[in-house]
Design a protein around this motif. Structure first.
Motif, mmCIF file in Angstrom:
data_model
loop_
_atom_site.group_PDB
_atom_site.id
_atom_site.type_symbol
_atom_site.label_atom_id
_atom_site.label_comp_id
_atom_site.label_asym_id
_atom_site.label_seq_id
_atom_site.Cartn_x
_atom_site.Cartn_y
_atom_site.Cartn_z
ATOM 1 N N LEU A 74 3.166 -75.666 51.036
ATOM 2 C CA LEU A 74 1.730 -75.933 51.177
ATOM 3 C C LEU A 74 0.956 -75.473 49.948
ATOM 4 O O LEU A 74 0.060 -76.172 49.460
ATOM 5 C CB LEU A 74 1.190 -75.242 52.428
ATOM 6 N N ILE A 75 1.298 -74.284 49.430
ATOM 7 C CA ILE A 75 0.622 -73.776 48.230
ATOM 8 C C ILE A 75 0.897 -74.693 47.046
ATOM 9 O O ILE A 75 -0.012 -74.997 46.248
ATOM 10 C CB ILE A 75 1.084 -72.342 47.931
ATOM 11 N N SER A 76 2.116 -75.168 46.925
ATOM 12 C CA SER A 76 2.467 -76.061 45.815
ATOM 13 C C SER A 76 1.725 -77.383 45.923
ATOM 14 O O SER A 76 1.221 -77.905 44.916
ATOM 15 C CB SER A 76 3.975 -76.301 45.793
ATOM 16 N N LEU A 77 1.662 -77.936 47.125
ATOM 17 C CA LEU A 77 0.918 -79.186 47.319
ATOM 18 C C LEU A 77 -0.538 -79.008 46.919
ATOM 19 O O LEU A 77 -1.103 -79.820 46.173
ATOM 20 C CB LEU A 77 1.010 -79.631 48.777
ATOM 21 N N LEU A 78 -1.159 -77.938 47.409
ATOM 22 C CA LEU A 78 -2.560 -77.683 47.073
ATOM 23 C C LEU A 78 -2.725 -77.502 45.569
ATOM 24 O O LEU A 78 -3.672 -78.025 44.971
ATOM 25 C CB LEU A 78 -3.042 -76.431 47.812
ATOM 26 N N GLY A 79 -1.788 -76.801 44.950
ATOM 27 C CA GLY A 79 -1.895 -76.536 43.522
ATOM 28 C C GLY A 79 -1.768 -77.792 42.674
ATOM 29 O O GLY A 79 -2.587 -78.026 41.778
ATOM 30 N N VAL A 80 -0.749 -78.619 42.944
ATOM 31 C CA VAL A 80 -0.539 -79.794 42.092
ATOM 32 C C VAL A 80 -1.623 -80.847 42.325
ATOM 33 O O VAL A 80 -2.053 -81.516 41.377
ATOM 34 C CB VAL A 80 0.866 -80.408 42.301
ATOM 35 N N VAL A 81 -2.075 -80.984 43.566
ATOM 36 C CA VAL A 81 -3.151 -81.939 43.841
ATOM 37 C C VAL A 81 -4.447 -81.479 43.181
ATOM 38 O O VAL A 81 -5.168 -82.283 42.563
ATOM 39 C CB VAL A 81 -3.331 -82.111 45.360
ATOM 40 N N SER A 82 -4.757 -80.192 43.282
ATOM 41 C CA SER A 82 -5.974 -79.671 42.654
ATOM 42 C C SER A 82 -5.912 -79.826 41.141
ATOM 43 O O SER A 82 -6.906 -80.197 40.499
ATOM 44 C CB SER A 82 -6.163 -78.196 43.026
ATOM 45 N N ALA A 83 -4.741 -79.536 40.560
ATOM 46 C CA ALA A 83 -4.592 -79.658 39.110
ATOM 47 C C ALA A 83 -4.779 -81.107 38.665
ATOM 48 O O ALA A 83 -5.428 -81.373 37.644
ATOM 49 C CB ALA A 83 -3.224 -79.144 38.684
ATOM 50 N N ARG A 84 -4.229 -82.042 39.438
ATOM 51 C CA ARG A 84 -4.376 -83.455 39.075
ATOM 52 C C ARG A 84 -5.837 -83.900 39.171
ATOM 53 O O ARG A 84 -6.354 -84.573 38.273
ATOM 54 C CB ARG A 84 -3.498 -84.325 39.974
ATOM 55 N N LEU A 85 -6.519 -83.512 40.233
ATOM 56 C CA LEU A 85 -7.921 -83.883 40.399
ATOM 57 C C LEU A 85 -8.786 -83.268 39.310
ATOM 58 O O LEU A 85 -9.690 -83.919 38.763
ATOM 59 C CB LEU A 85 -8.419 -83.453 41.773
ATOM 60 N N LEU A 86 -8.509 -82.002 38.982
ATOM 61 C CA LEU A 86 -9.283 -81.343 37.931
ATOM 62 C C LEU A 86 -9.066 -82.006 36.587
ATOM 63 O O LEU A 86 -10.019 -82.231 35.828
ATOM 64 C CB LEU A 86 -8.887 -79.863 37.871
ATOM 65 N N LEU A 87 -7.808 -82.343 36.289
ATOM 66 C CA LEU A 87 -7.508 -82.994 35.018
ATOM 67 C C LEU A 87 -8.184 -84.353 34.915
ATOM 68 O O LEU A 87 -8.721 -84.713 33.861
ATOM 69 C CB LEU A 87 -5.993 -83.145 34.868
ATOM 70 N N ARG A 88 -8.200 -85.101 36.009
ATOM 71 C CA ARG A 88 -8.862 -86.413 36.006
ATOM 72 C C ARG A 88 -10.355 -86.280 35.790
ATOM 73 O O ARG A 88 -10.997 -87.162 35.204
ATOM 74 C CB ARG A 88 -8.597 -87.152 37.315
ATOM 75 N N ALA A 89 -10.937 -85.175 36.271
ATOM 76 C CA ALA A 89 -12.374 -84.965 36.094
ATOM 77 C C ALA A 89 -12.714 -84.504 34.683
ATOM 78 O O ALA A 89 -13.764 -84.841 34.137
ATOM 79 C CB ALA A 89 -12.867 -83.935 37.106
ATOM 80 N N VAL A 90 -11.805 -83.728 34.068
ATOM 81 C CA VAL A 90 -12.089 -83.136 32.763
ATOM 82 C C VAL A 90 -11.770 -84.077 31.621
ATOM 83 O O VAL A 90 -12.530 -84.184 30.661
ATOM 84 C CB VAL A 90 -11.298 -81.819 32.600
ATOM 85 N N VAL A 91 -10.631 -84.783 31.698
ATOM 86 C CA VAL A 91 -10.171 -85.600 30.572
ATOM 87 C C VAL A 91 -11.194 -86.642 30.139
ATOM 88 O O VAL A 91 -11.458 -86.785 28.935
ATOM 89 C CB VAL A 91 -8.817 -86.262 30.900
ATOM 90 N N PRO A 92 -11.824 -87.413 31.061
ATOM 91 C CA PRO A 92 -12.810 -88.401 30.590
ATOM 92 C C PRO A 92 -13.945 -87.763 29.805
ATOM 93 O O PRO A 92 -14.477 -88.359 28.865
ATOM 94 C CB PRO A 92 -13.319 -89.027 31.889
ATOM 95 N N ARG A 93 -14.320 -86.541 30.163
ATOM 96 C CA ARG A 93 -15.409 -85.869 29.463
ATOM 97 C C ARG A 93 -14.998 -85.427 28.064
ATOM 98 O O ARG A 93 -15.817 -85.232 27.183
ATOM 99 C CB ARG A 93 -15.864 -84.637 30.262
ATOM 100 N N MET A 94 -13.679 -85.213 27.881
ATOM 101 C CA MET A 94 -13.174 -84.760 26.598
ATOM 102 C C MET A 94 -12.955 -85.903 25.613
ATOM 103 O O MET A 94 -12.814 -85.664 24.415
ATOM 104 C CB MET A 94 -11.865 -84.001 26.797
ATOM 105 N N ARG A 95 -12.917 -87.137 26.110
ATOM 106 C CA ARG A 95 -12.675 -88.274 25.241
ATOM 107 C C ARG A 95 -13.906 -88.522 24.361
ATOM 108 O O ARG A 95 -15.036 -88.584 24.867
ATOM 109 C CB ARG A 95 -12.370 -89.528 26.050
ATOM 110 N N PRO A 96 -13.727 -88.683 23.060
ATOM 111 C CA PRO A 96 -14.879 -88.914 22.188
ATOM 112 C C PRO A 96 -15.523 -90.264 22.465
ATOM 113 O O PRO A 96 -14.845 -91.239 22.772
ATOM 114 C CB PRO A 96 -14.274 -88.875 20.771
#
Length: 317
Positions: A293-315
């Motif tokens: 359960l901890i792993s599921l929460l961790g990998v899903v949260s990491a994926r969602l966070l990365l999807r939110a951050v990466v577009p903002r980092m693109r020039p």
């Protein structure tokens, strides 16, 4: 934050595994295994190069399939990811096998337990007593929990359908030909090394999840300390870390001598507590459930966070 098709499918597939376990008939992983056996008739030779070809054809084939499934429309892709996650995960089935082992040991049926443990481990169980059978079971819950639960979730979050399917193919081939028997010492070299590489990240996630599953800073620090101290004695760079973390979290001792087809292997001492007994199998099952359960929460949260951050980092152009 809205989940994408991968995260939604991972959550649905994880829930399906918890509720249903492995498919009873026509399991795709079993079908893949049969295909690998048929191909081996044509690719086998006691050479590493032939093993590389065997690995590349089979793993490449399922990765191509994964890329094809990526072209499905969003709703269809969610279903594909959910079904794939359900199929490649093995958490519920692993827990059932461990529970069956505990029942046999409580009933004093050592002969039955020695037969049943073959579903979980490759070591020779013919001379194992009740406590050694319990150790084999708990070590399998630890290692297979990483291989069959955490790793598919990690590679699903990182690389979607091709990642999950490719990882399961690699892990299955390692179980089939990756051991150091006379037949597979050279041919299985590629399978074993590729599995080691792909399991490094999931094993690291498993160790972190195990530390969190202890529920305290002291328990987490102790888990990391035991991993640093004891894991290097284990012959596997990934299983050693996972089993050492598990031993620390349970407060028990794992590791020791195992026999594989007449070849003795010393896995060192993992952990500081007393040796495991049949009573510890339930605790191991509960710990593995928390880790999943901890792993599921961790990998899903990491994926969602990365999807939110990466577009903002693109020039901007």
């Amino acid at each position: 934050m809205r989940p994408d098709d991968i995260t939604a499918g991972l959550v649905l597939g994880y829930a399906a595994d918890l509720l249903l376990g492995d498919p009873r008939r026509g399991h795709p992983v079993a079908a893949f295994g049969r295909a690998a056996e048929l191909l081996e008739r044509h690719t086998y030779a006691p050479r590493r190069s032939r093993g590389v070809v065997h690995e590349a054809v089979l793993v490449g084939g399922v990765v191509v399939l994964g890329h094809g499934l990526n072209r499905l429309p969003p709703a269809g892709k969610v279903v594909a990811v959910a079904v794939t996650t359900w199929v490649v995960l093995g958490g519920r089935s692993l827990s059932r096998e461990a529970q069956a082992m505990q029942t046999l040991l409580h009933e004093g049926d050592l002969d039955g337990a020695r037969v049943r443990i073959r579903n979980l481990v490759g070591r020779d169980p013919s001379a194992l007593d009740a406590d050694e059978l319990a150790r084999a079971c708990v070590e399998s819950v630890a290692e297979n929990g990483s291989d069959a639960v955490v790793a598919p979730l990690v590679w699903g979050a990182v690389a979607g359908l091709p990642g999950m399917l490719g990882y399961r193919a690699v892990n299955t081939l390692d179980a089939m030909v990756g051991h150091r028997s006379p037949r597979y010492r050279e041919f299985g070299w590629a399978a074993a090394r590729f599995d080691d590489v792909l399991n490094w990240l999931p094993a690291s996630v498993t160790v972190a999840a195990t530390a969190l599953a202890t529920g305290s800073r002291r328990g987490a620090r102790h888990t990391f300390a035991v991993v640093r101290r004891d894991a290097p004695a284990h012959p596997s760079p990934n299983a050693g870390r996972v089993e050492a973390a598990f031993a620390a979290a349970l407060g028990r001792q794992l590791g020791g001598r195992n026999d594989y087809d007449g070849v003795a292997e010393d896995r060192g001492r993992l952990g500081d507590g007393p040796a495991v007994t049949a009573e510890d199998i339930d605790h191991a099952r509960a710990l593995q459930h928390r880790i999943g359960l901890i792993s599921l929460l961790g990998v899903v949260s990491a994926r969602l966070l990365l999807r939110a951050v990466v577009p903002r980092m693109r020039p901007r152009r």
